[in-house]
Write an enzyme that holds these catalytic residues in place. Sequence first.
Site, mmCIF file in Angstrom:
data_model
loop_
_atom_site.group_PDB
_atom_site.id
_atom_site.type_symbol
_atom_site.label_atom_id
_atom_site.label_comp_id
_atom_site.label_asym_id
_atom_site.label_seq_id
_atom_site.Cartn_x
_atom_site.Cartn_y
_atom_site.Cartn_z
ATOM 1 N N GLU A 1 -34.816 15.539 8.701
ATOM 2 C CA GLU A 1 -33.947 16.653 8.293
ATOM 3 C C GLU A 1 -32.756 16.790 9.229
ATOM 4 O O GLU A 1 -31.633 17.041 8.796
ATOM 5 C CB GLU A 1 -34.740 17.965 8.254
ATOM 6 C CG GLU A 1 -35.711 18.054 7.086
ATOM 7 C CD GLU A 1 -36.585 19.284 7.137
ATOM 8 O OE1 GLU A 1 -36.823 19.819 8.239
ATOM 9 O OE2 GLU A 1 -37.036 19.740 6.066
ATOM 10 N N THR B 1 -38.848 26.255 -0.454
ATOM 11 C CA THR B 1 -37.640 26.925 -0.970
ATOM 12 C C THR B 1 -36.680 25.901 -1.567
ATOM 13 O O THR B 1 -36.109 26.106 -2.640
ATOM 14 C CB THR B 1 -36.952 27.742 0.141
ATOM 15 O OG1 THR B 1 -37.941 28.522 0.823
ATOM 16 C CG2 THR B 1 -35.904 28.682 -0.439
#
Length: 228
Positions: free
Chosen positions: A106, A31
Site C-alpha cells: 500500500e 471500505t
Amino acid sequence: SAQAASKQNAGYRSAEEVGDGMIVGLGTGSTVFFAMERLGARIREEGLSIAGVPTSYQAAIRARRYGIPLTSLDEHPGLDIAIDGADQVDPALRLIKGRGAAHLREKCVCDAAERVLIVVDRTKMVETLDAPVPVEVLPFAVETVSRRLAALGADPVLREGVKKDGPVVTDNGNFIVDCSFGAIGDPDRLEAEIASIPGALECGLFTTYTEKITVIIGEEKGCSVVSL
Ligand code: DER
C-alpha cells in the site's frame, strides 16, 4: 448498520473521482471494497476504461470479481490515483494503516500515485495517532527488530494468525509486529526511526503524503471531503 452505510458512502464517493484512462491503486480492506464495487458498476454501465494495481491478494481477487482490469507497478510506475483505507487519520492527514497487513505494498502504491483518496468512516478520525503501529518484519530478524522497536518505546507483539497456527505471514512472506506506543507525539520522527532499523521493512505510519491525500469521511447520509 450506520457504520456500513458510512463506509459504503465513502467508497462509492471515491470511485466518482476516477476518470477514463486512469491507472488506479487499489487498496486493501473493507471500505475500499465499496470503491471497487462502484468502479465495477461504472465499468459495466458507463464503459469506464481503467486498470488497477492491487495492493494484496484480497484486492486482486476482489478486482477480478468486479471486472476491474489489473496491471502492475512495473507496467505503470506512476499512478493517477490510489484509493485506500486507514485505521486512524489525524488533523494533519497523517495515517496509521496496516490492520490488514497490506501496508508495505500500500505504501509503494501510495508513493507512486499523483493523488491518494483515503476512505474512512468517522470512527477513524482522531486528534492524536495512538493505535498500534504494524511493522512488516523480515522473519530472519524478528527478534533483533523487536528489541530495537522496544527500545523506541513500543510494546512489540508478533501478530498471530486466527485461522492459521503460528504468525501471520504477509503477501510478501514476512511477519507483522504490532507496536503499541500509546499517544504518538511526533509520528513523522517515529516513522523515520522505524525505517532506519534493518529488517523492519515498512511500518503503518504514513506521514509524508499529506499534500496529496484527500480524506473522504463517510457519514450515514453523504460524505465529508477533507484535504490540506
Ligand atoms: O490494512 C490497511 O491498511 C487497511 O487499509 C485498513 O487500514 C483499513 O481497513 P478497513 O477499511 O477495513 O477499516
